[in-house]
Design a protein around this motif. Structure first.
Motif, PDB file in Angstrom:
ATOM      1  N   GLN A 108      -0.217   4.708  -2.603  1.00  0.00           N
ATOM      2  CA  GLN A 108      -1.000   6.114  -2.013  1.00  0.00           C
ATOM      3  C   GLN A 108      -1.203   7.139  -2.966  1.00  0.00           C
ATOM      4  OE1 GLN A 108      -1.666   6.233   1.816  1.00  0.00           O
ATOM      5  NE2 GLN A 108      -1.217   4.046   1.166  1.00  0.00           N
ATOM      6  N   ASP A 109      -0.683   7.291  -3.546  1.00  0.00           N
ATOM      7  CA  ASP A 109      -0.908   8.428  -4.354  1.00  0.00           C
ATOM      8  C   ASP A 109      -2.021   8.051  -5.907  1.00  0.00           C
ATOM      9  OD1 ASP A 109      -0.032  10.351  -2.806  1.00  0.00           O
ATOM     10  OD2 ASP A 109       2.093  10.087  -4.177  1.00  0.00           O
ATOM     11  N   THR A 129      -7.411   9.308  -4.165  1.00  0.00           N
ATOM     12  CA  THR A 129      -6.212   8.382  -4.466  1.00  0.00           C
ATOM     13  C   THR A 129      -6.401   6.990  -3.196  1.00  0.00           C
ATOM     14  OG1 THR A 129      -5.278  10.421  -2.324  1.00  0.00           O
ATOM     15  CG2 THR A 129      -5.108  10.395  -4.865  1.00  0.00           C
ATOM     16  N   GLN A 172      -4.481   7.032  -0.171  1.00  0.00           N
ATOM     17  CA  GLN A 172      -4.352   7.291   0.976  1.00  0.00           C
ATOM     18  C   GLN A 172      -5.966   7.716   1.534  1.00  0.00           C
ATOM     19  OE1 GLN A 172      -1.804  10.963   0.959  1.00  0.00           O
ATOM     20  NE2 GLN A 172      -1.354  10.700   3.085  1.00  0.00           N
ATOM     21  N   PRO A 204       0.870  -1.299   0.545  1.00  0.00           N
ATOM     22  CA  PRO A 204      -0.047  -0.330   0.115  1.00  0.00           C
ATOM     23  C   PRO A 204       0.599   1.559   0.292  1.00  0.00           C
ATOM     24  CG  PRO A 204      -0.716  -1.737   1.461  1.00  0.00           C
ATOM     25  CD  PRO A 204       0.272  -2.091   1.097  1.00  0.00           C
ATOM     26  N   LYS A 205       2.093   1.108   0.580  1.00  0.00           N
ATOM     27  CA  LYS A 205       2.595   2.459   0.400  1.00  0.00           C
ATOM     28  C   LYS A 205       3.416   3.274  -0.523  1.00  0.00           C
ATOM     29  CE  LYS A 205       5.782   0.131   3.761  1.00  0.00           C
ATOM     30  NZ  LYS A 205       6.613   0.366   4.218  1.00  0.00           N
ATOM     31  N   GLN A 240      -8.384   5.570   2.307  1.00  0.00           N
ATOM     32  CA  GLN A 240      -7.330   4.455   3.632  1.00  0.00           C
ATOM     33  C   GLN A 240      -7.983   5.385   5.131  1.00  0.00           C
ATOM     34  OE1 GLN A 240      -4.030   4.143   2.232  1.00  0.00           O
ATOM     35  NE2 GLN A 240      -3.884   1.958   2.617  1.00  0.00           N
ATOM     36  N   GLN A 241      -8.034   6.985   4.874  1.00  0.00           N
ATOM     37  CA  GLN A 241      -8.308   8.123   5.318  1.00  0.00           C
ATOM     38  C   GLN A 241      -9.889   8.360   5.817  1.00  0.00           C
ATOM     39  OE1 GLN A 241      -6.535  11.059   3.941  1.00  0.00           O
ATOM     40  NE2 GLN A 241      -4.685  11.134   5.348  1.00  0.00           N
TER      41      GLN A 241
END
Length: 159
Positions: free
Chosen positions: A15-16, A85, A87, A11-12, A90-91
């Motif tokens: 992220q974008d 995105t 990220q 996942p890192k 996920q947020q």
């Protein structure tokens, strides 16, 4: 269906990247009869939702010395109305878990009550035809694989 042939990415690294659809695993071991319908309603605000059958499963980390509550799990196909995105997604899911009173317990001596857990299993990136597997979730647990297979059959796609 052979998910093992799909690209697996941490996942890192993603992220974008812009996501258009996801396959999720929902889980609850506390008041699932309330929290699962609640979260499904919240997800419909993000886009078109298709659900797998819900599965009752023992917590795979339970032992005789440390019993744990059973989980109710369900797979979700979510086609986003507005791509975002990874990220941002996920947020959003962390906020939704919090809206379900999710408390992440540091005390490992008590039986953990999980009101809602949302895990991203697969993502569909914009302009990429194939699904991408979230490497931190692979290999999938049996109930996750069963949900994926059911959702794929219902959507008429394969991997």
């Amino acid at each position: 269906m052979d998910v093992s042939k799909l690209e697996k990415c941490e996942p890192k690294r993603l992220q974008d990247q812009t996501v258009t659809a996801v396959i999720l695993a929902l889980g609850s071991n506390y008041k699932a009869e309330y929290y699962l319908p609640h979260i499904r309603q919240q997800l419909t605000a993000l886009g078109a939702v298709q659900l797998s059958t819900s599965f009752q499963n023992p917590d795979f980390t339970a032992t005789l010395e440390q019993p744990k509550l059973d989980y109710t799990n369900q797979g979700v196909y979510l086609l986003l109305d507005s791509p975002m995105t990874l990220q941002q997604l996920q947020q959003m899911f962390k906020r939704l878990e919090g809206d379900c009173d999710r408390r992440r317990q540091a005390d490992l001596t008590t039986i953990r009550q999980v009101t809602m857990d949302i895990d991203i299993l697969l993502i569909k990136l914009i302009d990429i035809e194939e699904w991408t597997v979230m490497a931190d979730r692979y290999p999938f647990k049996a109930h996750e694989s069963a949900g994926i297979v059911e959702l794929a059959a219902g959507r008429g796609f394969s991997f």
